[in-house]
Each structure stands twice: as C-alpha cells, then as structure tokens.
Design a protein around this motif. Structure first.
Motif, PDB file in Angstrom:
ATOM      1  N   LEU A  85      53.086  47.158  39.893  1.00 25.27           N
ATOM      2  CA  LEU A  85      53.898  46.290  40.753  1.00 25.27           C
ATOM      3  C   LEU A  85      53.037  45.709  41.871  1.00 25.27           C
ATOM      4  N   GLY A  86      52.167  46.540  42.416  1.00 28.40           N
ATOM      5  CA  GLY A  86      51.275  46.075  43.476  1.00 28.40           C
ATOM      6  C   GLY A  86      50.388  44.934  43.000  1.00 28.40           C
ATOM      7  N   ASN A  87      49.776  45.129  41.817  1.00 29.45           N
ATOM      8  CA  ASN A  87      48.945  44.064  41.252  1.00 29.45           C
ATOM      9  C   ASN A  87      49.736  42.784  41.080  1.00 29.45           C
ATOM     10  N   GLN A  88      50.973  42.928  40.613  1.00 32.47           N
ATOM     11  CA  GLN A  88      51.777  41.738  40.367  1.00 32.47           C
ATOM     12  C   GLN A  88      52.104  41.003  41.651  1.00 32.47           C
ATOM     13  N   LEU A  89      52.311  41.761  42.718  1.00 35.70           N
ATOM     14  CA  LEU A  89      52.602  41.104  43.993  1.00 35.70           C
ATOM     15  C   LEU A  89      51.416  40.239  44.425  1.00 35.70           C
ATOM     16  N   ILE A  90      50.213  40.761  44.250  1.00 37.58           N
ATOM     17  CA  ILE A  90      49.020  39.983  44.602  1.00 37.58           C
ATOM     18  C   ILE A  90      48.935  38.718  43.735  1.00 37.58           C
ATOM     19  N   PHE A 110      36.401  38.974  46.486  1.00 38.37           N
ATOM     20  CA  PHE A 110      36.802  37.692  47.069  1.00 38.37           C
ATOM     21  C   PHE A 110      37.437  36.790  46.008  1.00 38.37           C
ATOM     22  N   ILE A 111      36.776  36.705  44.868  1.00 32.48           N
ATOM     23  CA  ILE A 111      37.298  35.828  43.807  1.00 32.48           C
ATOM     24  C   ILE A 111      38.669  36.306  43.344  1.00 32.48           C
ATOM     25  N   ARG A 112      38.822  37.611  43.218  1.00 33.29           N
ATOM     26  CA  ARG A 112      40.091  38.162  42.743  1.00 33.29           C
ATOM     27  C   ARG A 112      41.226  37.943  43.718  1.00 33.29           C
ATOM     28  N   ASN A 113      40.897  37.839  44.983  1.00 38.70           N
ATOM     29  CA  ASN A 113      41.946  37.740  45.996  1.00 38.70           C
ATOM     30  C   ASN A 113      42.158  36.324  46.502  1.00 38.70           C
ATOM     31  N   THR A 114      41.707  35.344  45.729  1.00 38.88           N
ATOM     32  CA  THR A 114      42.001  33.947  46.075  1.00 38.88           C
ATOM     33  C   THR A 114      42.526  33.244  44.825  1.00 38.88           C
ATOM     34  N   PRO A 115      43.359  32.201  45.017  1.00 41.41           N
ATOM     35  CA  PRO A 115      44.011  31.578  43.860  1.00 41.41           C
ATOM     36  C   PRO A 115      43.047  30.743  43.011  1.00 41.41           C
ATOM     37  N   ILE A 134      37.401  22.280  54.750  1.00 40.51           N
ATOM     38  CA  ILE A 134      38.824  22.499  54.473  1.00 40.51           C
ATOM     39  C   ILE A 134      39.029  23.503  53.344  1.00 40.51           C
ATOM     40  N   TYR A 135      38.340  23.293  52.218  1.00 41.07           N
ATOM     41  CA  TYR A 135      38.594  24.199  51.091  1.00 41.07           C
ATOM     42  C   TYR A 135      37.961  25.573  51.299  1.00 41.07           C
ATOM     43  N   THR A 136      36.866  25.626  52.064  1.00 37.92           N
ATOM     44  CA  THR A 136      36.326  26.938  52.416  1.00 37.92           C
ATOM     45  C   THR A 136      37.346  27.696  53.267  1.00 37.92           C
ATOM     46  N   ALA A 137      37.881  26.984  54.273  1.00 38.39           N
ATOM     47  CA  ALA A 137      38.884  27.619  55.137  1.00 38.39           C
ATOM     48  C   ALA A 137      40.083  28.083  54.316  1.00 38.39           C
ATOM     49  N   LEU A 138      40.470  27.280  53.338  1.00 43.15           N
ATOM     50  CA  LEU A 138      41.636  27.622  52.524  1.00 43.15           C
ATOM     51  C   LEU A 138      41.386  28.910  51.722  1.00 43.15           C
ATOM     52  N   LEU A 139      40.206  28.985  51.097  1.00 46.64           N
ATOM     53  CA  LEU A 139      39.862  30.203  50.342  1.00 46.64           C
ATOM     54  C   LEU A 139      39.881  31.413  51.262  1.00 46.64           C
ATOM     55  N   VAL A 140      39.272  31.255  52.441  1.00 47.29           N
ATOM     56  CA  VAL A 140      39.197  32.378  53.374  1.00 47.29           C
ATOM     57  C   VAL A 140      40.595  32.821  53.802  1.00 47.29           C
ATOM     58  N   LEU A 141      41.463  31.843  54.067  1.00 51.98           N
ATOM     59  CA  LEU A 141      42.825  32.180  54.479  1.00 51.98           C
ATOM     60  C   LEU A 141      43.553  32.995  53.411  1.00 51.98           C
ATOM     61  N   TYR A 142      43.483  32.521  52.171  1.00 54.10           N
ATOM     62  CA  TYR A 142      44.135  33.282  51.103  1.00 54.10           C
ATOM     63  C   TYR A 142      43.563  34.689  51.019  1.00 54.10           C
ATOM     64  N   PHE A 143      42.229  34.768  51.118  1.00 58.22           N
ATOM     65  CA  PHE A 143      41.597  36.084  51.024  1.00 58.22           C
ATOM     66  C   PHE A 143      42.065  37.001  52.152  1.00 58.22           C
ATOM     67  N   LEU A 144      42.178  36.421  53.346  1.00 55.61           N
ATOM     68  CA  LEU A 144      42.548  37.242  54.500  1.00 55.61           C
ATOM     69  C   LEU A 144      43.982  37.756  54.412  1.00 55.61           C
ATOM     70  N   ILE A 145      44.790  37.117  53.600  1.00 55.55           N
ATOM     71  CA  ILE A 145      46.136  37.654  53.388  1.00 55.55           C
ATOM     72  C   ILE A 145      46.137  38.624  52.208  1.00 55.55           C
ATOM     73  N   ALA A 146      45.496  38.211  51.113  1.00 58.26           N
ATOM     74  CA  ALA A 146      45.579  39.003  49.882  1.00 58.26           C
ATOM     75  C   ALA A 146      44.844  40.335  50.002  1.00 58.26           C
ATOM     76  N   TRP A 147      43.701  40.310  50.676  1.00 56.02           N
ATOM     77  CA  TRP A 147      42.883  41.513  50.725  1.00 56.02           C
ATOM     78  C   TRP A 147      43.564  42.644  51.492  1.00 56.02           C
ATOM     79  N   PRO A 148      44.063  42.388  52.715  1.00 58.25           N
ATOM     80  CA  PRO A 148      44.797  43.458  53.393  1.00 58.25           C
ATOM     81  C   PRO A 148      46.040  43.896  52.610  1.00 58.25           C
ATOM     82  N   LEU A 149      46.653  42.940  51.926  1.00 53.34           N
ATOM     83  CA  LEU A 149      47.823  43.273  51.110  1.00 53.34           C
ATOM     84  C   LEU A 149      47.419  44.253  50.002  1.00 53.34           C
ATOM     85  N   THR A 150      46.318  43.955  49.330  1.00 50.64           N
ATOM     86  CA  THR A 150      45.804  44.848  48.287  1.00 50.64           C
ATOM     87  C   THR A 150      45.559  46.237  48.851  1.00 50.64           C
TER      88      THR A 150
END
Ligand code: ATP
Ligand code: MG
Lengths: 259, 218, 215
Positions: free
Chosen positions: C145-150, B61-66, C184-200
C-alpha cells in the motif's frame, strides 16, 4: 621432516569483540590427514574457513607451499595484504567440501563438476568431461551425471560435492562436518567415499568431524580444539586413548556418554 | 449518435498502425531498462562506499520523481546542454531510465535470494569475481524474478502514452490528432483503450502461467 | 527569475492542487480497493465476475487513456465534470483496481488456521473478517500500500495534461512565459522528490512501528 604444505603462524581471529582463535600455530605435511575435533563453538570451522579465505584473518599469517595466503611481500620485503591475483593463485591449492553441499542448483551433476575446471582452470572441455566422469565413477554416481541436484538424496549430493572439489586436484582438501547434515542411514556412503580418497590420495586433508571412530580410522593426526586454542595434537591413539588434559578427557567422556 | 461504428472502423487502421511506434518504444526502452537496472544493482552492491552512495542516491531520486516530468526534463532541458533528442529517443531514454530503477530492485531481490553458500563455494572453487556473477549467481537469481520482470514490461507498455506529452506520435497522440480534426473523441480514445486491453490482458495471463511454472521448478 | 523565485511561484496553487488530488484519489483508491478486494473473495460468482471486469479493465488500459476518456469522452454521454473531479476519479479508479489485488492477496495470505480458530470461537463471518483477519492482513499489505501511495502521488503529474493546474502544469506555464527551461524543470523534479522521499521514509517508519513484535 619435509616442508609443511600448510603452516599457520600465530593466527588470531576476532568477530568484532569476540575472540575465536588465539595465536594458533599449526602445520600440515604433504599428504597428511588431520582431523579436528572439539566442542561446539570452539573455532574449528573458523580455523578451516581462514584457509579457504572465507573469513578475514585478524592477525598472523598462513603459508601454503611456502607462499603467504593472506599477504604478499612488497619491494622492501615487508608484508602487505595480498592482491586478489595472488590470493587466487595460492588459494588454487585448496579445496573444500561443505556441510550443506552447496551444489549449483541450476546445473546438472556433470555440469556442477566440470564448471570450475573449464571456467576457472581453463581446461579443455572434453578433457574436463572425461575427468569429471571418472570422478563421478569414483564416488559411484556415474548414472546420475545428467540429474539435477534437486533429484538427489543428501548423501548423493555430498558425494557430488566431493567429486566437484576433487576434480580441481587440490593439494589440501577441507571437509567441514561433511556428514552432519545427513540422515543417519546416508552417513555411511559418504564416509566410505572420503575414506577411499584418503587411502589413495596424495592430497592432504583437514577433516572437521564429530565421528570419532571415523577420525581414528582415516586421520594420521588429531588436533583437539577448545576455547580458540589447539589444546592437544597427536596421533589418534594418543588423543583418543591417552588424553593428557582435563578438557580433552572431559570432552571424550561426554562424547562417549552421548553415543 | 454517441457511438458511430463506421467511423470507428474507418479510423481503426490509422490508430493500429501507430502501434508500431508504441511497441518499438516499449521494446527499446525495456532493453535499456534491463541493462541499466543491472548496472545500478551492481554499483549499489559495490564495496566502494562512494560508488554505493552515489548510485543509491541517483536511483532513489529517479524513483521518487514522476516519469512525465523526467520526460519533459530530457526533452526540453537536454538541448540546453547540447543534447537535442528527437521525441522517440527522448521517450525511450526516459522510459528506460525510469524503469531501470524498478528493475534494479527486482535484480537485487533475486540476487539476495541466492544463499551465501553459493558465494562461498565459488570462492572455494577459485572462481573470479566476474565468473562468479556470470556462471553462478545470475543464472540462479534471474529465473525466479522473470515473471516480475515481465509484469514491468507490461506496465511500461501501458505508460507509453505519456510519450505523447513530448510530441511523439504514438497511438494516443494519433487518436487525439484524429479527434482534433473530426471533433469526435469517443471512438478514437475508446479504440486506444481497447487496444491496450487486448494486448496487455493476454500478456498478463501468459505471465501468470509462467509464474506458476517457475514456482513449480524452484 | 532566480531559482528560488521559480520554486515559490510553482508552490502556491500548483502544490495545493497536487496534494489535494493525491489525497482525494488515495482515499477513493483505498475505498475501492478494500471493497473490490473483499468482493473478489465473495461466494457470489456474479459479484466476483463484476469486480474482475473492473480490475482487468482498469489495469489493462493505460491511466492516461482513462484520464482522457473520463475528461473528454464522458461529456459526450452528457456527463460533464471539472478537471479535478475527472482527475480524482481516473486516478482513484485506476489505483483502486491495483489496490483490490493487494487487499485480496493480503487477506488470502493470512493463515487458514486463523479462520478455523475464529469459527471454533463462534465468531460471525463479519466479526471474523473485521476483528481477526483484516487486522493481520493489513500488516501484510502495508508495504505494498505504501508503494502504491508513492506511485499514485507521482501519477498526479498526468493531470496537467487535462489542464488541471498542478505542479507540473504550473511548470509548463512558467516555461512558456519565461523560457528558463533548465531551472524550471530541475526545480520541478526537486519538488516532487522533496515530497515523495519523506513520504517513502515516513511509510517505512510507520511500517516498522506497526509490525514491531507482530511479525
Ligand atoms: N560470522 C560470524 N560472526 C560472528 N561470530 C561468529 C561467526 N562465525 C562464527 N562465530 C562465532 O565464533 C565461534 C566459533 O565458531 P565456529 O563455527 O568456528 O565453531 P565450531 O568449532 O566450528 O563449532 P561447531 O562444532 O558447532 O561447528 C562461535 O562462538 C561462533 O558463534
Ligand atoms: Mg563448525
């Protein structure tokens, strides 16, 4: 006969669905030198690694000096898996020399030897250093005390590994093909060291080897493995010159032909 | 005039003096990252399935958030559960926690590069679990990955300007404050860039040398 | 507002900006990375030198500083641009510098024998690169390259600091108006995670598909 120092009772080992050892009973007497021979894949290494606790036992028990290695008795006298303290206590009687030496690359030769006596046995560093140097002298490498493993030949590495195991004063010492990773011209020096330890030592030995002449010279007994069982077990002269089973005959014949 | 040298020299001392904040945030944050990173690695290696999965999940989780959002979270959300942190502490925690997940990966690869034989011989010599780690495995696992760890130190140093977003007055914030009061951003922002370059480039050369040295030894 | 409403109100404009910034910056970084990586291997010392300067400057200074410089300082030189352009430029240039190193080392790690074999088969240098070396190097580069995209995706959160209305910016705006900070900030973290994790995960699957039977 005295109490055996090692006793396997109906030891069985599976790797997933593959049965490697099949209800083996086996004993080693104090001071006895036993060689294990047998075709590749017959289970010799697995058999020895169970005694060093490097593989999980599937079924059966192993006793060392009358104490269970893999088990403990609970209050009612039933066997249960041993705690790690119990395992370490019983295991401290056993030492092992590996085919590929496994010296610690980040330590000098002397440090390799005194590391375990000091950190594991809590021995005094001065005493351990002296014992370590005596041991190095015994294997003929006192002048390499400050070298790093990378600076040694294979034969020298294995001699250091032997000294490292010996300094722990094990009651049983396992050798798993100690010379088969060595260039042919380096085999002799290692066998010589093992022979001299065997001659003077009270320690029992379990020696897995493909060097038949050496086995005959060193061992009090030879056990022949095949298909996860000990097929024959007896004095070297019987095993090598008077084999009873077809399988041992075959094995020895093939062995002589490839020599 | 687009670039004013005398103005640049006037403000240089003020910006440079804020470097101490930047550097101490980097150093403290990195120590936290090292310790926490090692803890993650050990927890993830745990044979206890629950410990393994929980640690793995947190790191993922930490790695995948800014980092920036994590900083906001620590600085703005923590007070609502009774933990009000000053910007420096919040920033250091953010940097440390974020980078611990990267370092944990580095430690993992270092540990995996130590062959199974070393574990076996430690068992054969009857080492305890703890002594096996401290005397045998880690001393072999860490040296080869020191250059990678060093590179993360530099990367982290270059990310400290993010701490200005949670009002820490480090060098970027100092430069902006100067800019806001004089309406000249060119010199202060350029100076900040040059300072980062002047510090991080030689450091990265040093690490490249170290890398060659270590490659020689192993 | 409920947690759900918070997420929905951030999603609209913010998510779109975050994704557009990511895609454009990634394309720029890839183009610059391949151009830079190839030029770094050029026989021309001057070309190599120019690329080296680009790489060291953009790796050696901080992304946020670069972003501010492009957005606040370039206008002083008469170059004005929208926040989106500045964001794409800064992130693209920054990651392009890192990517060029990935490309360079990927190409260098292709076995020398491949070059010799292509010469023996009389390929031109350009054909050699395009048909033989790069396809092999690309597979070597993929994990990096994949890591860099994340990393690039996560770094787009910085654009909020030059007032580009991405996810993070929307969260800040919402925070100022509703004060529901925790949600708000919890939702923000979750949103980023929900995009980055499937991308990874997606990149890992792609990697496995492409490398199957080849390495
Ligand atoms: N960790 C393991 N997982 C699965 N199978 C294993 C494992 N270790 C050994 N085996 C299998 O167990 C069988 C016995 O292997 P073992 O190494 O004990 O034989 P060996 O008699 O020592 O042979 P060699 O003379 O070649 O050393 C083999 O079929 C081997 O493939
Ligand atoms: Mg074997």
């Amino acid at each position: 006969m005295a109490e055996p120092i090692v006793k396997y009772n109906k030891v069985t080992k599976y790797f997933d669905d593959l049965q490697v050892l099949d209800e083996i009973d086996f004993e080693i007497q104090p001071g006895e030198k036993v060689a294990l021979i047998g075709p590749s894949g017959s289970g010799k290494t697995t058999f020895a690694r169970l005694l060093m606790m490097l593989e999980e036992i599937t079924d059966g028990t192993i006793e060392v000096e009358g104490e269970y290695l893999w088990h403990e008795k609970d209050d009612k006298g039933n066997l249960k898996p041993a705690s790690s303290e119990h395992q370490r206590k019983v295991r401290s009687n056993i030492g092992m020399v590996f085919q590929h030496f496994h010296l610690f690359p980040h330590m000098t030769v002397l440090q390799n030897i005194i590391e375990a006596p000091v950190t594991v046995q809590g021995r005094d560093k001065k005493e351990a250093t002296k014992a370590g140097k005596d041991m190095l002298d015994k294997v003929g490498l006192l002048d390499k005390a400050d070298a790093y493993p990378a600076q040694l030949s294979g034969g020298q590495k294995q001699r250091v590994a032997i000294a490292r195991a010996l300094v722990m004063q094990p009651k049983v010492l396992i050798f798993d093909e100690p010379t088969s990773a060595l260039d042919p011209e380096l085999v002799g020096e290692v066998l010589e060291v093992i022979k001299s330890i065997a001659d003077e030592g009270e320690a029992s030995m379990l020696l897995i080897t493909h060097e038949m002449d050496f086995a005959k010279e060193v061992a009090d007994r030879i056990a022949f493995f095949d298909g996860g069982k000990i097929v024959e077990d007896g004095p070297p002269s019987d095993i090598l010159y008077n084999p009873q089973s077809e399988r041992l005959k075959d094995f020895l014949e093939r062995f002589m032909n490839t020599q | 005039m687009v670039w004013d040298w005398s103005y640049a020299f006037d403000i240089l001392p003020e910006i440079a003096s804020a470097l101490s904040v930047t550097i101490s945030a980097t150093v403290v944050g990195f120590i936290l990252a090292l310790v926490l990173g090692l803890i993650w690695t050990l927890l993830i290696r745990s044979t206890n399935k629950i410990v393994h999965h929980v640690a793995n999940g947190i790191v993922r989780f930490i790695r995948n958030t800014p980092l920036l959002v994590q900083l906001y979270f620590i600085f703005y959300v923590f007070p609502s559960i009774g933990i009000a942190l000053d910007p420096f502490t919040a920033g250091v925690i953010g940097l440390g926690v974020h980078y611990s997940t990267y370092l944990s990966e580095v430690f993992r690869s270092g540990i995996e590069s130590v062959g199974p034989g070393q574990w076996e011989v430690a068992t054969a010599l009857n080492f305890t679990k703890r002594k096996t780690w401290t005397r045998i495995i880690l001393p072999q696992a860490i040296p080869p990955v020191i250059p990678v760890i060093g590179n993360y130190f530099i990367t982290m140093f270059k990310e400290t300007p993010l701490l200005s977003a949670i009002t820490l007055v480090e060098i970027l914030q100092t430069a902006q404050n100067i800019g806001a009061s004089t309406f000249r951003y060119t010199e202060p922002l350029t100076i900040v860039g040059v300072l980062f370059l002047v510090l991080s480039y030689p450091a990265s050369l040093l690490i490249r040398r170290l890398e060659l040295k270590i490659a020689e030894r192993y | 507002m409920t947690f759900w409403e918070i997420i929905v109100s951030m999603l609209g404009q913010g998510l779109f900006t975050t994704i557009v910034t990511t895609i454009l910056a990634a394309i720029l970084a890839l183009v610059l990375g391949f151009a830079g990586g190839l030029m770094r291997l050029s026989n021309n010392r001057f070309v190599r030198f120019i690329v080296a300067i680009y790489v060291e400057v953009f790796r050696g200074t901080s992304l946020l500083v670069q972003l501010f410089w492009i957005y606040f300082v370039l206008p002083m030189f008469g170059i004005t641009m929208s926040a989106l352009t500045a964001a794409v430029l800064a992130i693209g240039l920054n990651y392009g510098a890192y990517t060029s190193e990935v490309v360079r080392s990927g190409i260098q790690s292709v076995d020398k024998g491949q070059t010799e074999a292509s010469i023996a088969l009389n390929f031109t240098p350009a054909q050699r690169m395009r048909r033989i070396i790069i396809p092999q190097a690309f597979i070597i580069m993929l994990p990096n390259l994949g890591n860099q995209l994340i990393e690039l995706f996560k770094s787009t959160s910085l654009v909020a600091l030059i007032t580009l209305t991405d996810l993070t910016y929307q969260a800040n705006v919402l925070n100022a108006s509703t004060l529901q900070t925790t949600e708000i900030y919890t939702a923000l973290l979750v949103l980023y995670f929900l995009i980055a994790w499937p991308l990874t995960k997606g990149i890992q699957i792609l990697e496995r598909k492409l490398t199957e039977g080849r390495m």
